[in-house]
Enzyme design. Structure first.
Site, PDB file in Angstrom:
ATOM      1  N   SER A 110       0.847  -1.190   0.000  1.00 23.36           N
ATOM      2  CA  SER A 110       0.000   0.000   0.000  1.00 23.36           C
ATOM      3  C   SER A 110       0.882   1.240   0.000  1.00 23.36           C
ATOM      4  O   SER A 110       2.077   1.174   0.276  1.00 23.36           O
ATOM      5  CB  SER A 110      -0.907   0.010   1.230  1.00 23.36           C
ATOM      6  OG  SER A 110      -0.218   0.503   2.368  1.00 23.36           O
ATOM      7  N   ASP A 111       0.300   2.387  -0.294  1.00 25.79           N
ATOM      8  CA  ASP A 111       0.987   3.645  -0.052  1.00 25.79           C
ATOM      9  C   ASP A 111       0.655   4.080   1.377  1.00 25.79           C
ATOM     10  O   ASP A 111      -0.086   3.424   2.106  1.00 25.79           O
ATOM     11  CB  ASP A 111       0.572   4.695  -1.090  1.00 25.79           C
ATOM     12  CG  ASP A 111       1.659   5.746  -1.330  1.00 25.79           C
ATOM     13  OD1 ASP A 111       2.501   5.950  -0.427  1.00 25.79           O
ATOM     14  OD2 ASP A 111       1.659   6.375  -2.394  1.00 25.79           O
ATOM     15  N   TRP A 112       1.188   5.221   1.772  1.00 22.48           N
ATOM     16  CA  TRP A 112       1.154   5.712   3.149  1.00 22.48           C
ATOM     17  C   TRP A 112      -0.272   5.757   3.713  1.00 22.48           C
ATOM     18  O   TRP A 112      -1.105   6.527   3.272  1.00 22.48           O
ATOM     19  CB  TRP A 112       1.787   7.103   3.186  1.00 22.48           C
ATOM     20  CG  TRP A 112       1.994   7.686   4.539  1.00 22.48           C
ATOM     21  CD1 TRP A 112       1.098   8.428   5.255  1.00 22.48           C
ATOM     22  CD2 TRP A 112       3.170   7.598   5.345  1.00 22.48           C
ATOM     23  NE1 TRP A 112       1.647   8.817   6.451  1.00 22.48           N
ATOM     24  CE2 TRP A 112       2.923   8.328   6.535  1.00 22.48           C
ATOM     25  CE3 TRP A 112       4.406   6.985   5.180  1.00 22.48           C
ATOM     26  CZ2 TRP A 112       3.867   8.453   7.551  1.00 22.48           C
ATOM     27  CZ3 TRP A 112       5.353   7.109   6.190  1.00 22.48           C
ATOM     28  CH2 TRP A 112       5.081   7.825   7.359  1.00 22.48           C
TER      29      TRP A 112
END
Length: 748
Positions: A306-308
């Site tokens: 995932s991203d942040w």
């Protein structure tokens, strides 16, 4: 007979290479599957958890992170010993020395290896244009500048050095390259892309992956690449970061998917998922996009991170989940393998509960962990989890700096040169002005020591701003400086105007400062009002103006351009940018860049070069396609002539490609490099065809009077498109191939 022998030898070597790769994969999966059987559910969930390093850094009494960074080993122990965390990321503040990184990573790995299964930690870092979070590392041109070179070899060479210098910090995984198609110029991450053309993005992106990973990711000089951001992230409808995109699946497959397919085929083993939503569905929740297409159709063997905080954002922002637990269920079942949580253990806690409740299957957990362990194995972390500090003597040194200069010199792009005012003669009196003239921020851009690159003037003070480089190149006595304005304020335009009266020429440095992601959002693509005011005031002096653009996206400059005699676009050239600009202005460098995107003339006219016929000026004479500078446009200090365009046949068959050749001659008086671009136009198709589409490109170097014959191959696959049934097809019909001002017709 000789050619047949060579062919047999080559085929034998190819079969051997493929066979060895397959054997290594069998060995890797055997190791991973054996380890997987030993792991508890908690250990598996831990491998799927990624925490940012600031969660483990010591702070002062005010809560500020101590610099140089120090680990709080008690906090780290909670992550590794209690939650079995398998991945850490980020810098947690400003860039660290290489020595401190080595110390931090060693401490982390030693603790991870102290656990009974001895599974090494996978550390990831943003290395967007070099190992930017390590002090003293090389900061290369950003991707958009690299794209202007139209030279994939340069992208490979830059990423090879980036890999070397990242491994020198004992970090084996980089979140790069960005493979989004930069079609929305408002978007604050355009400069992280390779521009608007799918072929250029594919070629430059795969070259970068090849440079990062090499033939063996386990090599101490290689790292794992991460494809970003899968997919459609780069074209938000509003132009603002992490806002909705509305892209029909046919368009996704035609333009946005090919670079990721090329990257998967090139061996990329990690991918970061689009933070935003696509057609009303957050991509972190989209099983069709993440599992069916990426892992199914493309055969992606690695893992998706995932991203942040994006799993949590499924309920905090997108409102498709009721709480964190529901968000975790949706994302993991959609195909996310690792969660960039990033600062707590809610993901681990909720995923454990979900598995026990039967809402996430053990098959899904085992698949995710198998993918993660496979990447760790391919990186050699099980065999060699710790680096050797003495293995990286070239870090930040002369050899890497010279390569950076060479690469950046092919990126700078000449867009206007009336009366051949450039190059400037030695001894000329120059006023250097504008907000970009004396700051490294406008050369380096974001992801430079800090996320937003705001401290570049301090960390890169040993490098040259444009002003400093101009003083060194033309002599201090010939350079006068007056900033005139900031990006958002008129300060002392009258001082700049007064100093211009004693100058022979004005070098006006305008554009943008550093930014990325949400802080870079803007509501107007027009270059800022103070910069326009400065340009207009200077134009009244009657002195010739050379405009130097340092920018991350194509800010509309139609209010300024008519007052200029010459225009150079430097994009974000990196640490060598000041020297490159000065040496181009004096003629030491012959510019050879070409526009990697369509540069708009108006804020509401944002068409790409592969426009449809109804968008063209022949149909819409009042407001059709009329950019400031077209994709692929770029001038030189020499001249090139194209001639003798030939096709070996005017009929393309499925089993018989067309061979295209064209002669390119340097008709000027100095050596120059030229990017030869081949476009093909499909005249009639069941999906409205584009006016033209880039189908091949090659960069060449020609001495004065030299001619070189360039060859391209056109296959039916190169002419294919996605039809309404979402199938890639090539339809019979007539086509036109175009190179420069030449064209030829053929049929399929």
């Amino acid at each position: 007979m000789k050619n047949r022998t060579i062919f047999i030898l080559l085929m034998t070597m190819l079969i051997s290479v493929v066979g060895n790769a397959q054997n290594k994969d069998v060995e890797a999966y055997r190791f991973v599957d054996h380890l997987l059987k030993k792991m508890s559910l908690k250990e598996k969930v831990g491998q799927m958890t990624q925490i940012s390093i600031e969660a483990f850094l010591k702070t002062d009494e005010k809560g500020n992170v101590i610099n140089p960074h120090e680990l709080d080993l008690n906090k780290l122990a909670v992550a590794i010993k209690e939650y079995k965390v398998g991945s850490i990321l980020n810098v947690g503040g400003t860039a660290q020395t290489r020595e401190n990184w080595q110390h931090l990573i060693t401490q982390i790995q030693e603790m991870a290896l102290s656990q009974h299964l001895k599974i090494p930690m996978l550390y990831g870092i943003d290395a967007i244009h070099g190992n930017g979070y390590t002090l003293g590392s090389i900061l290369f041109p950003q991707e958009i500048a690299l794209a202007a070179s139209f030279n994939p070899l340069l992208a490979k060479e830059a990423s090879q050095v980036s890999a070397y210098e990242t491994r020198a910090s004992f970090i084996p995984w980089v979140f790069s390259p960005v493979l989004g198609i930069g079609r929305q110029p408002l978007w604050p991450r355009v400069w992280e892309t390779f521009g608007e053309d799918p072929l250029v993005v594919s070629e430059m992106g795969t070259a970068m992956i090849d440079g990062f990973q090499g033939n063996d990711m386990a090599n101490k000089y290689n790292v794992a690449a991460c494809m970003k951001h899968y997919m459609g992230y780069s074209m938000p409808l509003s132009g603002h970061d992490r806002t909705p995109a509305w892209i029909p699946e046919r368009e996704l497959r035609e333009y946005f998917l090919p670079p990721f397919k090329a990257a998967v085929d090139a061996g990329a083993l990690t991918v970061m998922i689009n933070s935003a939503e696509l057609n009303g569905v957050p991509v972190h929740a989209d099983k069709h996009v993440v599992t069916d297409i990426l892992k199914g159709e493309l055969g992606f063997k690695g893992f998706a991170v995932s991203d942040w905080q994006d799993i949590q954002y499924l309920y905090l922002r997108h409102h498709v989940a009721v709480d964190d637990k529901d968000a975790v269920r949706i994302a993991i079942n959609a195909g996310i393998d690792m969660s960039m949580v990033p600062l707590d253990y809610t993901f681990s806690q909720d995923l454990l509960t979900l598995v026990k409740e039967g809402k996430v299957s053990m098959n899904r957990i085992n698949d995710a962990v198998r993918r993660i362990l496979y990447v760790k194995y391919k990186l050699g972390l099980f065999q060699q989890p710790l680096g050797n500090a003495g293995d990286y003597p070239l870090f930040g040194g002369k050899q890497h700096q010279e390569l950076n200069y060479s690469i950046a010199s092919e990126c700078i792009t000449l867009l206007k040169n009336n009366a051949h005012i450039l190059p400037l003669k030695r001894g000329v009196k120059i006023l250097v002005t504008g907000p970009c003239a004396n700051t490294m921020r406008s050369l380096d851009g974001g992801w430079s020591r800090l996320w937003q690159g705001t401290n570049s003037d301090e960390t890169e003070k040993d490098k040259h701003t444009i002003l400093e480089a101009m003083q060194q190149t033309f002599g201090h006595e010939n350079i006068t400086y007056a900033p005139g304005v900031t990006f958002d304020k008129e300060e002392d335009i009258s001082d700049a105007v007064a100093k211009a009266k004693d100058a022979d020429v004005i070098v006006l440095c305008v554009g943008e400062s550093s930014y990325t992601e949400n802080p870079g959002n803007i509501n107007d693509l027009t270059i800022s009002a103070p910069q326009i005011a400065l340009a207009k005031a200077l134009s009244k002096t009657g002195k010739p103006i050379v405009m130097v653009l340092t920018e991350g996206r194509p800010r509309v400059v139609s209010a300024i351009e008519p007052f200029t005699s010459a225009v150079l676009d430097a994009f974000y050239l990196g640490n060598q940018g000041g020297d490159i600009i000065a040496n181009t202005l004096i003629g030491k460098i012959n510019p050879s860049g070409k526009m990697p995107y369509t540069y708009p003339r108006y804020t509401n006219s944002l068409m790409n070069y592969y426009r449809k016929y109804t968008e063209d000026t022949t149909f819409d004479t009042a407001a059709g396609y009329h950019p400031q500078w077209e994709f692929g446009y770029g001038l030189s200090y020499t001249t090139f002539k194209y001639s003798n365009l030939q096709l070996n046949s005017d009929k393309l068959a499925s089993n018989k490609p067309i061979k295209v050749s064209v002669d390119v001659s340097n008709t000027g008086d100095r050596e120059g490099k030229e990017s030869v671009l081949m476009y093909v136009s499909d005249l009639v198709a069941s999906i409205t065809p584009e006016v033209k589409r880039l189908r091949g490109f090659e960069k060449i170097d020609l001495k004065p009077g030299e001619t070189q014959t360039i060859h391209f191959i056109i296959t039916k696959d190169k002419l294919s498109f996605i039809n309404n049934d979402l199938k890639r097809v090539t339809e019979p019909g007539k086509f036109i191939v175009r190179i420069a001002d030449l064209k030829a017709e053929f049929s399929y």
